[in-house]
Design an enzyme around this catalytic site. Structure first.
Site, PDB file in Angstrom:
ATOM      1  N   HIS A 207       0.798  -1.226   0.000  1.00 51.69           N
ATOM      2  CA  HIS A 207       0.000   0.000   0.000  1.00 51.69           C
ATOM      3  C   HIS A 207       0.832   1.278   0.000  1.00 51.69           C
ATOM      4  CE1 HIS A 207       1.073   0.114   4.258  1.00 51.69           C
ATOM      5  NE2 HIS A 207       0.724   1.388   4.242  1.00 51.69           N
ATOM      6  N   ARG A 208       2.138   1.206   0.289  1.00 50.93           N
ATOM      7  CA  ARG A 208       2.940   2.419   0.443  1.00 50.93           C
ATOM      8  C   ARG A 208       3.002   3.219  -0.852  1.00 50.93           C
ATOM      9  NH1 ARG A 208       5.302   3.975   5.621  1.00 50.93           N
ATOM     10  NH2 ARG A 208       5.335   2.074   6.846  1.00 50.93           N
TER      11      ARG A 208
END
Length: 343
Positions: A207-208
């Site tokens: 998700h980063r």
């Protein structure tokens, strides 16, 4: 004697987990009145509501509903909405967690209103200023009154930056929450629902911003996951799903599922052969379950997990010899936070 007023600012999954441990400790003392603000940074029910339910967190006193947009715009909107809340609540402490935009917004508003700030999970550094989270945690630390450090490295980082007062080595409140949830998560039937066997799959999350900012980076990570043995279970963050769909990144070959609740995630962690993630919190939670981790980044703020052989970087050397990590504490980090707040 009047109870101390604590205003807790949260907005994302890892913060709900940390806040649950501290909120329970605050309530046990009877000396505090806590109000919680949920900024709305994680607004999807699968990443927000379910965590409040499963962690026994009371509904937030204030829900700001702020999400989406660029980092600057989101942080600015949060600050604008948080200031009247702080003026109305008149807290003795503003309590923030970790390194999200919600953390920085809460800290900046409190600092400008001259309200003491307590930062749980202070002092972590990836030394990568391209990460928004690194900017958030550095700035928050430098305006905080009390800094609750989970590791010796975090203490050292702050001292090198000239932060020498208000430092407390308390251990990791996420470990407190893990111990609280461990027995309950054993009742989860998610392995049965997904047709998985104990130790027969890998668990991944992505998700980063650094991994989802362009199609080629995300595609390279997906290709890496696809090449791992056994099924790879990927609870897919809504933002990552949107990016992958828009860019046409093929997720076939992975067991893609919606985001899962805290107890189901702990069951998946406990049964996995390996964890592959770009999440800071999940790196530690993997260790708490003694499951080896691969960090899908070029660095990690949890350097002790690398040194102890439970973690490695996906494009780095293999695991070091494995040993236990002592500095995360004994499951009473939240009590130490509350004792410091009480003075």
């Amino acid at each position: 004697m009047a109870r101390l007023r604590v205003l807790t600012v949260v907005g994302a999954r890892p913060q709900f987990i940390k806040a649950a441990a501290v909120s329970r400790a605050l309530a046990r003392t009877g000396s505090f009145r806590e109000s919680m603000v949920h900024t709305g940074q994680h607004f999807d029910p699968d990443m927000s509501d379910v965590f409040f339910e499963e962690l026994d967190l009371p509904p937030p006193s204030h829900f700001l509903g702020i999400h989406g947009g660029g980092h600057g715009a989101m942080t600015g909107r949060m600050m604008e909405a948080l200031e009247p809340v702080m003026l109305a609540e008149r807290p003795d402490w503003v309590l923030v967690y970790g390194d999200t935009n919600s953390t920085l917004a809460g800290a900046l508003v409190a600092a400008k209103r001259q309200i003491p700030i307590a930062h749980v999970e202070a002092g972590l550094r990836s030394f990568n200023r391209a990460m928004p989270e690194e900017i958030n945690r550095v700035l928050t630390d430098h305006v905080s009154t009390l800094l609750f450090c989970p590791t010796a490295a975090a203490l050292d980082n702050l001292r090198r930056e000239g932060v020498t007062s208000g430092l407390h080595a308390v251990g990791d409140v996420m470990y407190d929450s893990c111990l609280h949830a461990r027995a309950r998560s054993a009742r989860s039937d998610i392995l049965c629902r997904l047709g998985l066997s104990e130790g027969g799959y890998r668990l991944a999350t992505v998700h980063r911003a650094e991994n989802t900012r362009d199609a080629s980076t995300l595609a390279a990570i997906v290709d890496y996951l696809r090449r791992q043995p056994g099924p790879v279970v990927l609870p897919l963050h809504p933002g990552t799903r949107e990016k992958a769909g828009g860019w046409g990144v093929d997720l076939s070959g992975l067991t893609v599922i919606p985001p899962v609740g805290y107890l189901d995630m702990h069951r998946l962690l406990a049964g996995a052969a390996q964890v592959m993630t770009d999440s800071g919190g999940l790196q530690k939670e993997a260790y708490f379950h003694r499951v080896p981790c691969v960090t899908l980044r070029g660095e990690t703020e949890w350097t002790e997990t690398i040194a102890a052989g439970w973690n490695r970087l996906w494009r780095g050397p293999d695991y070091l010899p494995r040993r236990d990590i002592d500095e995360y504490g004994d499951g009473r980090a939240a009590d130490k936070v509350v004792a410091a707040l009480a003075g």
